[in-house]
Scaffold this motif. Structure first.
Motif, short mmCIF file in Angstrom:
data_model
loop_
_atom_site.label_atom_id
_atom_site.label_comp_id
_atom_site.label_asym_id
_atom_site.label_seq_id
_atom_site.Cartn_x
_atom_site.Cartn_y
_atom_site.Cartn_z
N ILE A 26 0.91 -1.08 0.07
CA ILE A 26 -0.09 0.17 -0.08
C ILE A 26 0.74 1.45 -0.13
O ILE A 26 0.57 2.12 -0.83
CB ILE A 26 -1.09 0.08 1.10
CG1 ILE A 26 -1.72 -1.32 1.23
CG2 ILE A 26 -1.76 1.21 1.42
CD1 ILE A 26 -2.66 -1.37 2.30
N ASP A 27 1.92 1.12 0.84
CA ASP A 27 2.74 2.40 0.97
C ASP A 27 4.36 2.05 1.56
O ASP A 27 4.33 2.36 2.59
CB ASP A 27 1.97 3.49 2.01
CG ASP A 27 2.57 5.06 2.14
OD1 ASP A 27 3.49 5.24 1.33
OD2 ASP A 27 2.59 5.29 3.43
N PRO A 28 5.00 1.93 0.45
CA PRO A 28 6.28 1.47 0.83
C PRO A 28 7.22 2.63 1.67
O PRO A 28 8.15 2.12 2.59
CB PRO A 28 6.98 1.12 -0.56
CG PRO A 28 5.88 1.10 -1.31
CD PRO A 28 4.77 1.76 -1.00
N ASN A 29 6.84 3.79 1.61
CA ASN A 29 7.43 4.88 2.20
C ASN A 29 6.91 5.05 3.46
O ASN A 29 7.51 5.98 4.36
CB ASN A 29 7.42 6.13 1.32
CG ASN A 29 7.90 5.97 0.23
OD1 ASN A 29 9.11 5.57 -0.18
ND2 ASN A 29 7.32 6.64 -1.07
N ASN A 30 5.98 4.19 4.07
CA ASN A 30 5.61 4.30 5.34
C ASN A 30 5.03 5.77 5.85
O ASN A 30 5.12 6.26 7.03
CB ASN A 30 6.51 3.99 6.31
CG ASN A 30 5.91 3.47 7.58
OD1 ASN A 30 4.85 3.35 7.92
ND2 ASN A 30 6.72 3.63 8.75
N ASN A 31 4.42 6.48 4.75
CA ASN A 31 3.92 7.76 5.53
C ASN A 31 2.64 7.93 5.52
O ASN A 31 2.07 8.67 6.19
CB ASN A 31 4.09 8.76 4.05
CG ASN A 31 5.69 8.96 3.66
OD1 ASN A 31 6.63 9.19 4.45
ND2 ASN A 31 5.97 8.97 2.48
N LYS A 32 1.89 6.78 5.32
CA LYS A 32 0.15 7.12 5.46
C LYS A 32 -0.32 5.89 6.18
O LYS A 32 -1.59 5.72 6.51
CB LYS A 32 -0.36 6.91 3.88
CG LYS A 32 0.02 8.07 2.97
CD LYS A 32 -0.63 7.86 1.54
CE LYS A 32 -0.17 8.63 0.72
NZ LYS A 32 -0.76 8.81 -0.82
N ILE A 33 0.63 5.08 6.90
CA ILE A 33 0.04 3.89 7.53
C ILE A 33 0.25 3.84 8.98
O ILE A 33 1.54 4.01 9.20
CB ILE A 33 0.66 2.48 7.08
CG1 ILE A 33 -0.01 2.46 5.42
CG2 ILE A 33 0.16 1.28 7.60
CD1 ILE A 33 0.47 1.09 4.70
N ASN A 34 -0.77 3.71 9.96
CA ASN A 34 -0.54 3.57 11.29
C ASN A 34 -0.70 1.91 11.61
O ASN A 34 -1.65 1.35 11.33
CB ASN A 34 -1.58 4.13 12.17
CG ASN A 34 -1.15 5.71 11.97
OD1 ASN A 34 -0.08 5.94 11.88
ND2 ASN A 34 -2.20 6.39 11.82
N HIS A 35 0.53 1.30 12.24
CA HIS A 35 0.31 -0.10 12.70
C HIS A 35 -0.15 -0.06 14.02
O HIS A 35 0.38 0.33 14.93
CB HIS A 35 1.73 -0.81 12.62
CG HIS A 35 2.10 -0.99 10.99
ND1 HIS A 35 1.96 -1.96 10.27
CD2 HIS A 35 2.97 -0.07 10.59
CE1 HIS A 35 2.56 -1.76 9.19
NE2 HIS A 35 3.19 -0.70 9.28
N LEU A 36 -1.39 -0.61 14.30
CA LEU A 36 -1.63 -0.43 15.80
C LEU A 36 -2.29 -1.82 16.28
O LEU A 36 -2.88 -2.49 15.48
CB LEU A 36 -3.11 0.52 15.71
CG LEU A 36 -3.02 2.05 15.09
CD1 LEU A 36 -4.23 2.73 15.36
CD2 LEU A 36 -1.77 2.67 16.16
N SER A 37 -1.91 -2.11 17.41
CA SER A 37 -2.10 -3.16 17.99
C SER A 37 -3.47 -3.39 19.08
O SER A 37 -3.71 -4.53 19.42
CB SER A 37 -0.86 -3.93 18.78
OG SER A 37 -0.49 -3.15 19.55
N ARG A 38 -3.93 -2.28 19.29
CA ARG A 38 -5.10 -2.22 20.45
C ARG A 38 -6.15 -1.54 19.63
O ARG A 38 -6.33 -0.56 19.07
CB ARG A 38 -4.58 -1.72 21.70
CG ARG A 38 -3.51 -2.08 22.23
CD ARG A 38 -3.63 -3.69 22.54
NE ARG A 38 -4.77 -3.87 23.66
CZ ARG A 38 -4.81 -3.93 25.00
NH1 ARG A 38 -3.26 -3.99 25.57
NH2 ARG A 38 -5.97 -4.21 25.62
N LEU A 39 -7.50 -2.11 20.04
CA LEU A 39 -8.71 -1.25 19.60
C LEU A 39 -8.79 0.07 20.10
O LEU A 39 -9.16 1.09 19.19
CB LEU A 39 -10.16 -2.05 19.88
CG LEU A 39 -10.05 -3.58 19.25
CD1 LEU A 39 -11.31 -4.21 19.77
CD2 LEU A 39 -10.14 -3.49 17.57
#
Length: 228
Positions: A26-39
């Motif tokens: 989706i976004d190789p540059n990691n500018n637009k993605i949040n990796h979240l592990s809690r609701l």
């Protein structure tokens, strides 16, 4: 070239390699993605900016399964500008039918070609949904939607309550709860064994949830209304 309704994303998946793959896709540059592990972190992020696309596995080893289900059911009403893509390896048609009844989310099987995930993200919209080919095969027939009361009964039973305890939590008679349970089974095409398998599938995939105790009584009260 794919164009997306939302330009920021939240990833919620228990498997690190899946997260890495989604990031690269989706976004190789990691500018637009949040990796979240809690609701609770997803809720906070959507409260700050609801125009995001949440890409998630239904199950997560950190969260109680009924809380994840409750979140999935509430997205469309609480954050109407958000889009939801369930990217899952679930193949149980009974579980999938619960998700397919929700029109605000898209369903993609992890065994499908990755192009279908991109298609789902491209078409992800609060008023539209997408089903990948494998999902369409698993969903062989359209299911009748559950009513709000039926969802509440299912929620407390997923949390571990039996019919008698569900009646106490929801504030309805035991006979009424049994009627709701029978309606759920009829709409999902399940017998008693199939219904129990469905509950166990929700409870045991990544969760060590036990039967209701005083400690989790308040959780059952919340589960009684998935849209609360």
């Amino acid at each position: 070239m794919h164009t997306f309704y939302n330009d920021t994303y939240i990833l919620f998946d228990p498997h690190p390699l899946v997260n890495i793959g989604l990031q690269a896709l989706i976004d190789p540059n990691n500018n637009k993605i949040n990796h979240l592990s809690r609701l609770k972190n997803i809720v906070s992020s959507l409260n700050d900016n609801e125009q995001q696309t949440v890409i998630m596995e239904l199950y997560h080893h950190i969260e109680d399964i009924y809380q994840v289900v409750r979140f999935v059911l509430s997205v469309g009403q609480i954050w109407p500008k958000a889009s939801l893509v369930v990217f899952t390896d679930i193949v149980n048609p009974d579980i999938l039918s619960l998700l397919a009844a929700q029109k605000h989310l898209s369903l993609v099987a992890k065994r499908d070609n990755v192009d279908y995930l991109l298609a789902a993200i491209s078409t992800a919209h609060p008023t539209a949904s997408y089903r990948s080919p494998a999902m369409r095969q698993l969903l062989q027939q359209e299911q009748l939607p559950l009513s709000g009361c039926e969802w509440r009964v299912l929620g407390v039973m997923v949390a571990g309550a039996n019919a008698q305890h569900a009646a106490q939590v929801i504030g309805r008679s035991y006979k009424t709860i049994c009627t709701y349970k029978l309606n759920i089974m009829r709409k999902l095409g399940l017998n008693q064994v199939g219904f129990m398998q469905l509950l166990l599938a929700f409870r045991t995939r990544y969760s060590d949830s036990s039967l209701p105790t005083r400690r989790n009584e308040s959780r059952l009260q919340h589960a009684a209304d998935p849209l609360a």
